[in-house]
Design a protein around this motif. Structure first.
Motif, PDB file in Angstrom:
ATOM      1  N   ALA A 113       0.771  -1.209  -0.026  1.00 28.12           N
ATOM      2  CA  ALA A 113      -0.036  -0.087  -0.048  1.00 28.12           C
ATOM      3  C   ALA A 113       0.883   1.276  -0.124  1.00 28.12           C
ATOM      4  N   GLU A 114       1.977   1.108   0.862  1.00 29.97           N
ATOM      5  CA  GLU A 114       2.949   2.417   0.938  1.00 29.97           C
ATOM      6  C   GLU A 114       3.628   2.468  -0.604  1.00 29.97           C
ATOM      7  N   ALA A 115       3.974   1.454  -1.166  1.00 33.22           N
ATOM      8  CA  ALA A 115       4.817   1.566  -2.402  1.00 33.22           C
ATOM      9  C   ALA A 115       3.846   2.190  -3.450  1.00 33.22           C
ATOM     10  N   LYS A 116       2.487   1.742  -3.476  1.00 27.52           N
ATOM     11  CA  LYS A 116       1.529   1.976  -4.885  1.00 27.52           C
ATOM     12  C   LYS A 116       1.356   3.623  -4.319  1.00 27.52           C
ATOM     13  N   ARG A 117       1.236   3.855  -3.007  1.00 32.66           N
ATOM     14  CA  ARG A 117       0.758   5.277  -2.877  1.00 32.66           C
ATOM     15  C   ARG A 117       2.080   6.576  -3.344  1.00 32.66           C
ATOM     16  N   ASP A 118       3.083   5.982  -2.904  1.00 33.99           N
ATOM     17  CA  ASP A 118       4.401   6.872  -3.028  1.00 33.99           C
ATOM     18  C   ASP A 118       4.925   6.794  -4.653  1.00 33.99           C
ATOM     19  N   LEU A 119       4.703   5.339  -5.142  1.00 38.05           N
ATOM     20  CA  LEU A 119       5.246   5.089  -6.639  1.00 38.05           C
ATOM     21  C   LEU A 119       4.133   4.526  -7.272  1.00 38.05           C
ATOM     22  N   PRO A 120       3.213   5.441  -7.731  1.00 41.01           N
ATOM     23  CA  PRO A 120       2.391   5.042  -8.679  1.00 41.01           C
ATOM     24  C   PRO A 120       2.593   4.473 -10.160  1.00 41.01           C
ATOM     25  N   GLY A 121       3.780   4.939 -10.485  1.00 42.83           N
ATOM     26  CA  GLY A 121       4.074   4.421 -11.949  1.00 42.83           C
ATOM     27  C   GLY A 121       4.809   2.967 -11.866  1.00 42.83           C
ATOM     28  N   VAL A 122       5.291   2.685 -10.704  1.00 41.63           N
ATOM     29  CA  VAL A 122       6.006   1.237 -10.521  1.00 41.63           C
ATOM     30  C   VAL A 122       4.893   0.158 -10.433  1.00 41.63           C
ATOM     31  N   THR A 123       5.238  -1.007 -11.396  1.00 47.19           N
ATOM     32  CA  THR A 123       4.403  -2.197 -11.249  1.00 47.19           C
ATOM     33  C   THR A 123       5.225  -3.205 -10.367  1.00 47.19           C
ATOM     34  N   LEU A 124       4.411  -3.584  -9.311  1.00 47.23           N
ATOM     35  CA  LEU A 124       4.984  -4.719  -8.455  1.00 47.23           C
ATOM     36  C   LEU A 124       4.349  -6.058  -8.825  1.00 47.23           C
ATOM     37  N   ASP A 125       5.422  -7.038  -8.986  1.00 47.95           N
ATOM     38  CA  ASP A 125       4.842  -8.390  -9.529  1.00 47.95           C
ATOM     39  C   ASP A 125       5.280  -9.278  -8.354  1.00 47.95           C
ATOM     40  N   VAL A 126       4.244  -9.689  -7.506  1.00 47.64           N
ATOM     41  CA  VAL A 126       4.682 -10.457  -6.102  1.00 47.64           C
ATOM     42  C   VAL A 126       4.310 -11.948  -6.381  1.00 47.64           C
ATOM     43  N   THR A 127       5.150 -12.660  -6.040  1.00 44.85           N
ATOM     44  CA  THR A 127       5.004 -14.104  -6.065  1.00 44.85           C
ATOM     45  C   THR A 127       5.209 -14.776  -4.430  1.00 44.85           C
ATOM     46  N   LEU A 128       4.378 -15.708  -4.213  1.00 42.46           N
ATOM     47  CA  LEU A 128       4.575 -16.267  -2.620  1.00 42.46           C
ATOM     48  C   LEU A 128       5.121 -17.511  -3.195  1.00 42.46           C
ATOM     49  N   GLU A 129       6.426 -17.908  -2.185  1.00 46.76           N
ATOM     50  CA  GLU A 129       7.316 -18.966  -2.196  1.00 46.76           C
ATOM     51  C   GLU A 129       7.564 -19.267  -1.157  1.00 46.76           C
ATOM     52  N   LEU A 130       8.214 -20.664  -0.743  1.00 45.78           N
ATOM     53  CA  LEU A 130       8.890 -20.724   0.299  1.00 45.78           C
ATOM     54  C   LEU A 130      10.459 -20.277   0.205  1.00 45.78           C
ATOM     55  N   THR A 131      11.099 -20.145   1.387  1.00 49.71           N
ATOM     56  CA  THR A 131      12.289 -19.343   1.622  1.00 49.71           C
ATOM     57  C   THR A 131      13.348 -19.832   0.478  1.00 49.71           C
ATOM     58  N   ALA A 132      13.430 -21.231   0.381  1.00 50.95           N
ATOM     59  CA  ALA A 132      14.693 -21.800  -0.219  1.00 50.95           C
ATOM     60  C   ALA A 132      14.577 -21.399  -1.680  1.00 50.95           C
ATOM     61  N   ARG A 133      13.277 -21.562  -2.321  1.00 48.55           N
ATOM     62  CA  ARG A 133      13.114 -21.169  -3.438  1.00 48.55           C
ATOM     63  C   ARG A 133      13.172 -19.653  -3.806  1.00 48.55           C
ATOM     64  N   MET A 134      12.648 -18.928  -2.983  1.00 46.99           N
ATOM     65  CA  MET A 134      12.983 -17.431  -3.040  1.00 46.99           C
ATOM     66  C   MET A 134      14.375 -17.174  -3.131  1.00 46.99           C
ATOM     67  N   LEU A 135      15.104 -17.773  -2.432  1.00 44.54           N
ATOM     68  CA  LEU A 135      16.722 -17.388  -2.313  1.00 44.54           C
ATOM     69  C   LEU A 135      17.256 -17.842  -3.737  1.00 44.54           C
ATOM     70  N   GLN A 136      16.791 -19.059  -4.368  1.00 48.52           N
ATOM     71  CA  GLN A 136      17.229 -19.391  -5.641  1.00 48.52           C
ATOM     72  C   GLN A 136      17.151 -18.291  -6.546  1.00 48.52           C
ATOM     73  N   ASN A 137      15.666 -17.860  -6.495  1.00 51.68           N
ATOM     74  CA  ASN A 137      15.143 -16.906  -7.538  1.00 51.68           C
ATOM     75  C   ASN A 137      15.834 -15.634  -7.434  1.00 51.68           C
ATOM     76  N   LEU A 138      16.107 -15.303  -6.241  1.00 53.92           N
ATOM     77  CA  LEU A 138      16.927 -13.910  -5.861  1.00 53.92           C
ATOM     78  C   LEU A 138      18.183 -13.793  -6.636  1.00 53.92           C
ATOM     79  N   PHE A 139      19.063 -15.086  -6.192  1.00 49.26           N
ATOM     80  CA  PHE A 139      20.182 -15.231  -6.679  1.00 49.26           C
ATOM     81  C   PHE A 139      20.421 -15.244  -8.422  1.00 49.26           C
ATOM     82  N   ALA A 140      19.143 -15.960  -8.869  1.00 51.87           N
ATOM     83  CA  ALA A 140      19.154 -16.197 -10.351  1.00 51.87           C
ATOM     84  C   ALA A 140      18.887 -14.881 -11.095  1.00 51.87           C
TER      85      ALA A 140
END
Length: 289
Positions: A113-140
Motif C-alpha cells: 500500500a505504501e509503495a503504490k501510494r508513493d510510486l504509482p508508476g511502478v508495477t509490483l509483481d508479487v510471488t508467494l514462495e517458500l524461503t529456499a525457492r525465493m533465495l534461488q530466484n533472488l540469486f538467479a
C-alpha cells in the motif's frame, strides 16, 4: 558512440545478470528479437563480441565483463540522480517481489500500500514462495526483493530484520479431548526445507513425543483448515491461527516452543538498481506480526 543509448547498456547489464536474452527481454518488457538487435548494435559499434553462447544461455567475453563492470555503477548512478531529482514520484518499471505466506498475511499488504501510494508508476509483481525457492530466484535474478523466513546469513545478500512470530501447537477440540499427543497423531507442516518444519521437528524431539506421520502442505491456511477438521495437529504461526483460536476451532495441544520464526527482507549484496534499493529501505520499516 552516438549510436548507443542508455537502453543498450541497460540491456547488456540485464543479460549479464540473468544469463539469457529471453530473461532480459521479460525483465525489460520487450521482445527477444529487440534484445538481440540491441546486442548487435553494441557489438557493431565497439567492434568486438560481448557474449558467447554456452548451452541455452550466454556468458560474457572478457571484453564484455569489463564493459559490464565499468557501466553498472555509472548506469545505477544516473538512474539514482534522476529518481532523487523527482523525489521518486516519476519512477517506473517492474519490481519482482517474493514473500512467504506468513509475510504475505502480515507486513506485505502495508508495504505494498505504501509503495503504490508513493510510486504509482511502478508495477509490483508479487510471488508467494517458500524461503529456499525465493533465495534461488533472488540469486538467479528473477526476483529483486524478498521477504524471508530465517534467519538467513549469506555474504551475497543485504539483509534487514523484520521481527518474528510466535508459534503455537494447535489441534481441534475433539483431538485434544481424545488425548492429544497421548496417542500417535498425524502432524501437519510446510515442506522439509521451511524454517517452520525445522522448528516443528526440534519441538517434537525435545518433548520426546511420538507421532503417526508428518504430512506436508505448501499452504498454512490450508493446514489450519485440515487441523481444524480434526485431522492431527500442527505447529502454526499464532498471527495466522488467531481467528480460528478465537472461534474455538483450534486449541493448544502442547506447550509452545520457546523459539519462533524470525523474518528478514533481502536483496542481492551487489544490487545497484536505485528503485529496488528504495523499496528495500521501505521494507525495513515494516514488521511481521
Amino acid at each position: 558512440m552516438s549510436k548507443l543509448a542508455l537502453h543498450h547498456f541497460e540491456t547488456l547489464l540485464w543479460i549479464a545478470r540473468l544469463g539469457t536474452f529471453r530473461a532480459a527481454a521479460e525483465r525489460l518488457n520487450t521482445t527477444q528479437p529487440a534484445i538481440s538487435a540491441r546486442v548487435r548494435e553494441i557489438e557493431t559499434q565497439l567492434g568486438t563480441a560481448l557474449f558467447r553462447r554456452e548451452g541455452r544461455g550466454v556468458v560474457l567475453t572478457a571484453r564484455g565483463r569489463q564493459l559490464v563492470q565499468d557501466c553498472e555503477p555509472l548506469l545505477a548512478g544516473f538512474e539514482r540522480v534522476l529518481l532523487e531529482a523527482s523525489g521518486y514520484a516519476g519512477a517506473t518499471g517492474v519490481v519482482r517481489i517474493g514473500a512467504g505466506e506468513i509475510a504475505a498475511a502480515t507486513c506485505l499488504p502495508a508495504f505494498v500500500a505504501e509503495a503504490k501510494r508513493d510510486l504509482p508508476g511502478v508495477t509490483l509483481d508479487v510471488t508467494l514462495e517458500l524461503t529456499a525457492r525465493m533465495l534461488q530466484n533472488l540469486f538467479a535474478g528473477t526476483l529483486d526483493l524478498v521477504f524471508l523466513a530465517g534467519p538467513v546469513a549469506d555474504p551475497a545478500l543485504r539483509l534487514v530484520p523484520l521481527g518474528g512470530v510466535k508459534l503455537v501447537w494447535l489441534a481441534s477440540p475433539a483431538v485434544v479431548a481424545a488425548g492429544g499427543f497421548g496417542r500417535p497423531l498425524t502432524v501437519w507442516s510446510l515442506g522439509q526445507q521451511s524454517p517452520l518444519h525445522r522448528v516443528m521437528r526440534r519441538s517434537l524431539e525435545r518433548q520426546d513425543l511420538s507421532w503417526r506421520s508428518i504430512d506436508h502442505c505448501s499452504n498454512v491456511q490450508t493446514i489450519i483448515q485440515i487441523v481444524a477438521a480434526g485431522t492431527g495437529a500442527a505447529l502454526l504461526p499464532e498471527t495466522m491461527a488467531r481467528r480460528a483460536m478465537a472461534e474455538g476451532a483450534l486449541v493448544e495441544v502442547l506447550e509452545p516452543p520457546a523459539e519462533g520464526i524470525e523474518f528478514q527482507a533481502a536483496v542481492r549484496a551487489d544490487e545497484g538498481d536505485p528503485l529496488v534499493l528504495d523499496l528495500f529501505e521501505r521494507a525495513s520499516r515494516h514488521r511481521i506480526g
